[in-house]
Structure formats: C-alpha cells, structure tokens
Scaffold this motif. Structure first.
Motif, PDB file in Angstrom:
ATOM      1  N   PHE A 166      58.866  20.304 151.180  1.00  0.00           N
ATOM      2  CA  PHE A 166      57.417  20.418 151.349  1.00  0.00           C
ATOM      3  C   PHE A 166      56.562  19.393 150.609  1.00  0.00           C
ATOM      4  O   PHE A 166      55.344  19.392 150.802  1.00  0.00           O
ATOM      5  CB  PHE A 166      56.971  21.827 150.939  1.00  0.00           C
TER       6      PHE A 166
ATOM      7  N   GLU B  41      54.968  15.622 149.768  1.00  0.00           N
ATOM      8  CA  GLU B  41      54.352  14.688 150.718  1.00  0.00           C
ATOM      9  C   GLU B  41      55.383  13.885 151.500  1.00  0.00           C
ATOM     10  O   GLU B  41      55.206  13.614 152.691  1.00  0.00           O
ATOM     11  CB  GLU B  41      53.411  13.744 149.971  1.00  0.00           C
TER      12      GLU B  41
ATOM     13  N   PHE C 131      59.391  18.511 155.742  1.00  0.00           N
ATOM     14  CA  PHE C 131      58.290  19.193 156.418  1.00  0.00           C
ATOM     15  C   PHE C 131      57.092  19.255 155.470  1.00  0.00           C
ATOM     16  O   PHE C 131      56.824  20.302 154.878  1.00  0.00           O
ATOM     17  CB  PHE C 131      58.704  20.606 156.834  1.00  0.00           C
ATOM     18  N   PRO C 132      56.383  18.166 155.282  1.00  0.00           N
ATOM     19  CA  PRO C 132      55.278  18.117 154.312  1.00  0.00           C
ATOM     20  C   PRO C 132      54.286  19.259 154.530  1.00  0.00           C
ATOM     21  O   PRO C 132      53.851  19.514 155.657  1.00  0.00           O
ATOM     22  CB  PRO C 132      54.633  16.758 154.602  1.00  0.00           C
ATOM     23  N   ASN C 133      53.988  19.946 153.453  1.00  0.00           N
ATOM     24  CA  ASN C 133      53.054  21.064 153.541  1.00  0.00           C
ATOM     25  C   ASN C 133      52.312  21.140 152.206  1.00  0.00           C
ATOM     26  O   ASN C 133      52.885  21.501 151.186  1.00  0.00           O
ATOM     27  CB  ASN C 133      53.799  22.366 153.816  1.00  0.00           C
ATOM     28  N   GLU C 134      51.057  20.785 152.234  1.00  0.00           N
ATOM     29  CA  GLU C 134      50.280  20.685 151.004  1.00  0.00           C
ATOM     30  C   GLU C 134      50.199  22.017 150.264  1.00  0.00           C
ATOM     31  O   GLU C 134      50.246  22.063 149.036  1.00  0.00           O
ATOM     32  CB  GLU C 134      48.873  20.175 151.319  1.00  0.00           C
ATOM     33  N   GLU C 135      50.082  23.122 150.987  1.00  0.00           N
ATOM     34  CA  GLU C 135      49.964  24.436 150.352  1.00  0.00           C
ATOM     35  C   GLU C 135      51.281  24.846 149.685  1.00  0.00           C
ATOM     36  O   GLU C 135      51.310  25.251 148.525  1.00  0.00           O
ATOM     37  CB  GLU C 135      49.541  25.486 151.385  1.00  0.00           C
ATOM     38  N   LEU C 136      52.375  24.773 150.425  1.00  0.00           N
ATOM     39  CA  LEU C 136      53.670  25.182 149.879  1.00  0.00           C
ATOM     40  C   LEU C 136      54.142  24.241 148.771  1.00  0.00           C
ATOM     41  O   LEU C 136      54.883  24.648 147.873  1.00  0.00           O
ATOM     42  CB  LEU C 136      54.720  25.256 150.992  1.00  0.00           C
ATOM     43  N   ALA C 137      53.696  22.990 148.832  1.00  0.00           N
ATOM     44  CA  ALA C 137      54.084  22.027 147.801  1.00  0.00           C
ATOM     45  C   ALA C 137      53.498  22.385 146.440  1.00  0.00           C
ATOM     46  O   ALA C 137      53.966  21.891 145.410  1.00  0.00           O
ATOM     47  CB  ALA C 137      53.640  20.617 148.203  1.00  0.00           C
ATOM     48  N   LYS C 138      52.484  23.264 146.445  1.00  0.00           N
ATOM     49  CA  LYS C 138      51.900  23.699 145.173  1.00  0.00           C
ATOM     50  C   LYS C 138      52.898  24.480 144.321  1.00  0.00           C
ATOM     51  O   LYS C 138      52.704  24.654 143.119  1.00  0.00           O
ATOM     52  CB  LYS C 138      50.659  24.549 145.432  1.00  0.00           C
TER      53      LYS C 138
END
Length: 631
Positions: free
Chosen positions: A38, A40, A44-51
């Motif tokens: 998750f 960048e 599967f880039p995901n700004e929310e889950l990357a938190k």
C-alpha cells in the motif's frame, strides 16, 4: 579457555537477542505485507491504508520487542515494565527503535525482578496487589523517562553514525564487505540483532525516502546457505548428502536459515563459501539496483519476491543477487568438500549447533531431557501440568521442601504447560506431558516422572544440584518460603470429606467429586465434564494410591472459588491400572488453594500417612492428618 568462554558468551547473547525477535516475526511479516502492498510505490498504492505503515514500525514492532525482552527476564511483570520503558526510547527518537527496545526491554525486566527479590516476604498480607501495581508503574515510568533522556539519544546517535557508515560503504562500493560480519554472525545467532536491530531501522528510513533498501537483503539472502546445501547434495557423503536436498527446500522456500548451520559446522572452512557467496550477492544487488520495499522475514525466496518493488528491474536484480550468491557459494563449497577430509557426522554437528543455543536432546532412563547435563547456576525449577492447579502444585511443594532442606537457593514453582516461563532452567512434568513441555521451552532441562508424590528423581536431582553447588564453591543463601499456618476452613471443610466410598470406575468417582464441588458453590456444573476431560488427557493419578482430579486449563473460568473435596475409598478404584484409595477433588482460583495443596502433597508423600487417612474413622480425624502439615 578464555576464547572459548567468549564464544559461548557471544552465542548466549545472540540467542537471547534472537528470542526477543522470533516470537514477533508475525508482526514483522504483517508490517512488511502492508508496506509492500500500500505505500506509494507498492503493488496497490493506497494512501489511507499506507497510514498503517508508520505507526507499526514506529510503535508496534519496538513495543513487541521490548515487551518480549522484559518477559524473558521476569515473566509478565518484566514484560509490562519492559514495554513501558520502551516507550521512552520510541518517543525520544526519530527512527524506529528496534535496537533501543532490545536494550531497555530486558533492562525493565531486570529492574523489576531485582525489586521483587528485594521485597520478597516483606509485604503485609492484603497489600500485595497495591505494591505490585504501583511498583511496576513507578519503576516503568522512571525507566521510560531515563530512556527518553539518555538511552534514546545515545542509540539514535549510534544509528545515525551507522547510517553515515553505510552511505560511505555504498558510495565507495564496499557494501559487499558487510558479509564478512553478517555470515559468521548467523552461526553465532547474532543475525536477528544485526538484521532487525540495525539493518531494518536504517532500511525503513531508506524505504521512506527512496521506496526500497538493499540493506534488507544483506542478511535475508538465502543464496549463500543454498549454495552450501547444494554442494553437499552433489559432493557430500553419507547422511549429509542424503539430507541436503530436503534441507535445501526448507531453507530456500521455508526461509529457515539455521537448517544449514550444522552443514557448515561439519566443515568450518565452509564459512568462507558463505562469506564469498554473500559478498557476490550484495555486489550484484548494488550493481543492478536491487532492494526490498519491506522486511523479508523469514528469509524465504517467497518473502523476498513478495517484498520486491513491483517492477521488472527490481525483480531481475533481486533474483540475480540470490542466484549469484548461490552459484559462488556452491563453487567454493564444492571445492572445499572435494579437496578436504569430510566429516559425515551430521548429528554431532547438529548437537554442536544446539549447544550454541542451549538445546540438546537425549534420553536416559526415566529422565527425558534435551540437555545432556544440568545447566550451571540453576535458580529456577518449574513443575508443569495441563492446568497448573493440581499435580504440578503438589510436586512443586515436595521439591520445594527438599530444596530448602538441602540449603539450596533455588526457586521452585508450578504452572500450566502453556504458561511455562521462558527463564525456567529445569522443567518437571509427567511422562506423557514431557514432549509438550519440550516443544514449549526446548532450551530447558526436562525431567519426566511417573509419580509426583514419591519419585526417586527428586532426590537424584537434589544430589546433582548439591554437587554442582559444591563444585562451584557457592555458599547458598536459602530463600525462606513463608507459609501461613492458619487453617482455612473455607477450603478444606469436614462436610466435603466423604468416608468409605465405593465406585465402579474412575469416571464415577470423578463425577462424585465434581458434584460435591458444584454443591459447595466452588465451581459451575460444566466443570465436572472438564474434570473428566482432564483425566482422559493425562491421568490424574499421582502415585501412593492418590488421585487429584481437576479441570482443564480452559475450565479455570468455571471456578468460582477455591475448594477441595476428599474421598476415602478403602477398597480402591481403578485409575488406568492403578489402585486409588484417596481422591482429592480440586478447584483452584488465583492460587488460593496452593497452601493446603502443599500440605496435602507433603502428607501424601509418606505412605504411613496414606494408611492413616484410609483408616480414618471420621472426617475430623482425616482432616487433622492433613492439617498436621499446615500447622
């Protein structure tokens, strides 16, 4: 001699550091997967889950390491204080504090352990919980402040210096030289300290800025070990040749690197092969721009591929790094095996490796142990049974008395097998439970007995411990075990003692005991079935014509308060081929039953007392025989 002692010390240190990390590998894997998926530059880039990535590496992983380190030193209290202290190093630094957690976690456990030893036996009844809770909170808070002000900045500075050093090695093209340290460190079990204590935090910083880090492949690369195993497969002899293919699969696919250590120990020159293989692999990775975007733990090729950035160049670089390391290590290993005298004793090499980790395996008579000799400086013996409330408590009481009489400064306790503390040096169990105990804590010295009440192994163990104590020239300081002599009628009541009972079989007897406990308000009705289940799992026959049926560990939640029932069966009832004439039905809650159980154990260890209780004409008389050991 001095070099040997240093080597052993380093090995033990490495094993301790490994013990802080290994139980938490699942958390490292979770962080690695979330990072690889998750961020960048993830799959599967995901700004929310990357938190999730930042808090997990900053807080979760160091706290788990610190908690585990404290628990290794002083069980649950050590774990709590270790975790509190770890918060100090976490908040005081700008980088993940894995190394700081490895320092302050065990330190927290050590401090609270020394405090508990200092106040042992000095706290007035009723104030134990108050002292325990406030001492853990105060000491943990003080250590957290000290860690924040002192340890965290020191570790931070040390890590920053390492970052500068790594940057210099990369710039000078000398990063492959790290294999000179990393590959031998694996054999000494320092790999977790290097990988997770140093490389992972630096790698995490690089991932944050560049999206990947080659440092995460320095130790995780399975190529050097795979090359050794393949060489044995083609050029080895005997057992080593036959076992090498299976070991190679476990190592490469399963990521269990320590499986190739015995093969290296058979021919220590092979360490050169692993070093050259590691150096070649690192050189290839640097040359092609390889690296991982998350920790690959364990070091399996599958974990490496999962943590590789999602582009063709990265996959090519990482796979090439593994292949080159494998080929170089294989060629050098093959040369060493073909030109030197081979040792085929894989079992001996495995034994040496297990000695490094404090693990052995041997069987001698009725003693089943994975150590060939007692550990030095024994200070903790643990009796373990399924639930930790009955047979183990009785056995611990008997041995504690013998230890005290022998003038030995050794702490003896009991617990359920699932809760055996990590610092237990000697573990005693019933024969059928020993394998479970060995799986739980393989590094301990294990003894199995078939009679907790009168096993000859107790005296054998005491004699060995006395011999070791004399050989070391120690003057024992006996820790006084304070036991209240006050009779507790709420636990052992005359109305719960039944004379002249007759039962057709053990289940009928156990159900009768359970029903007495239910009627007395000690347990819920479901506890009866748990008593049957417990005896079916492992017989509750204790020896000396005594059985102590009680519930399983899971059934502890069904215990309302501690209580006993005593059944006198003069003609006996069959317990798996053993004649039982006295049955003690037990319900234990929060250890409040242990004092009376201790008295029962000591009383029942003498067959004369057994005969007196079997012939007792009244509940009062039978109770008085038991109470004689409590007064």
């Amino acid at each position: 001699m001095a070099q040997s002692n240093i080597k052993v010390g380093v090995q033990k240190f490495g094993n301790f550091l490994s013990s802080m990390v290994m139980p938490n590998i699942g958390a490292f894997i979770a962080w690695g997967l979330i990072t690889a998926l998750f961020i960048e530059k993830g799959f599967f880039p995901n700004e929310e889950l990357a938190k999730l990535v930042g808090p997990m590496v900053t807080y979760l992983l160091p706290l788990l390491i610190g908690y585990t380190g404290g628990k290794l030193v002083h069980d649950q209290r050590g774990a709590v204080v270790g975790a509190i202290a770890t918060m100090g190093v976490i908040v005081g630094a700008d980088i993940p504090m894995f190394l700081g957690a490895m320092i302050v976690g065990p330190l927290g456990g050590y401090v609270i352990k020394k405090f508990d030893q200092l106040i042992d036996g000095k706290i007035k009844t009723g104030f134990e919980m108050l002292v325990n809770n406030f001492s853990a909170g105060i000491l943990g808070g003080v250590l957290a402040i000290l860690a924040f002000l002192g340890i965290s900045p020191a570790v931070d500075a040390f890590t920053q210096a390492l970052i500068v050093g790594v940057d210099w090695l990369v710039g000078a093209g000398l990063l492959p030289l790290t294999s000179i340290l990393i590959e031998p460190a694996k054999i000494l079990f320092l790999n977790n300290a290097i990988n997770h204590g140093i490389l992972s935090p630096i790698g995490a910083e690089q991932i944050r800025t560049t999206g990947q880090s080659v440092l995460l492949l320095l130790e995780a690369n399975p190529g050097p070990g795979l090359g050794v195993l393949l060489a044995y497969w083609f050029f080895g002899r005997g057992t080593a040749k036959q076992s090498a293919p299976g070991a190679a699969v476990i190592h490469f696919i399963g990521g269990i690197h320590e499986i190739y250590f015995p093969y290296v120990l058979m021919r220590p020159m092979l360490i050169i092969a692993t070093i050259l293989g590691g150096m070649s692999g690192v050189f290839t990775l640097v040359l092609l721009g390889g690296g991982l975007q998350a920790v690959a733990s364990p070091g399996s090729i599958l974990a490496i591929l999962a943590a590789t950035p999602g582009n063709a160049g990265s996959y090519i670089a990482n796979i090439a790094g593994v292949l080159v390391a494998t080929v170089v290590s294989f060629i050098v290993s093959a040369f060493i095996l073909k030109t030197g005298k081979q040792t085929e004793d894989l079992d001996e090499a495995t034994r040496k490796m297990q000695e490094m980790k404090g693990k052995k395996s041997s069987v001698a008579g009725s003693i089943v142990t994975n150590k060939s000799a007692l550990p030095q400086g024994v200070n903790k013996i643990v009796f373990a049974c399924d639930a930790g409330m009955g047979s183990s408590a009785m056995g611990a009481s008997l041995l504690r008395k013998k230890v005290k009489e022998a003038g030995l400064d050794i702490f003896v306790t009991n617990t359920a097998i699932s809760n055996i503390p990590s610092d237990a040096q000697i573990v005693i169990t019933q024969e059928e439970l020993t394998p479970r105990a060995q799986n739980k804590i393989p590094e301990a010295y294990h003894i199995s007995v078939d009679n907790f009440l009168s096993s000859p192994e107790y005296d054998k163990l005491i004699n060995k411990l006395k011999d070791d104590s004399s050989a070391e020239g120690r003057t024992p300081e006996v820790e006084e075990v304070v036991e209240s002599s006050q009779e507790d009628d709420s636990l052992l009541r005359e109305e719960n003692i039944f004379l002249n009972q007759e039962f057709n079989n053990k289940e009928e007897a156990i159900r009768f005991a359970g029903e007495v406990l239910v009627k007395g308000g000690y347990v819920e009705e479901s506890y009866i079935e748990a008593m049957i289940e417990r005896d079916n799992m492992t017989s509750t026959y204790m020896g000396n014509d005594v059985a102590i049926p009680h519930g399983t560990e899971e059934a502890k939640k069904n215990v309302l308060k501690s209580g006993f029932t005593v059944l006198q069966v003069p003609n006996g009832v069959d317990f798996d081929g053993e004649k039982v004439r006295l049955i003690f039905g037990i319900a234990g809650k929060d250890g409040t039953h242990l004092e009376i159980l201790s008295g029962i154990a000591v009383t029942c260890s003498d067959m004369d007392n057994i005969e007196k209780m079997v012939q007792a004409k009244s509940a009062k008389e039978l109770k008085a025989i038991i109470q004689g050991e409590l007064n």
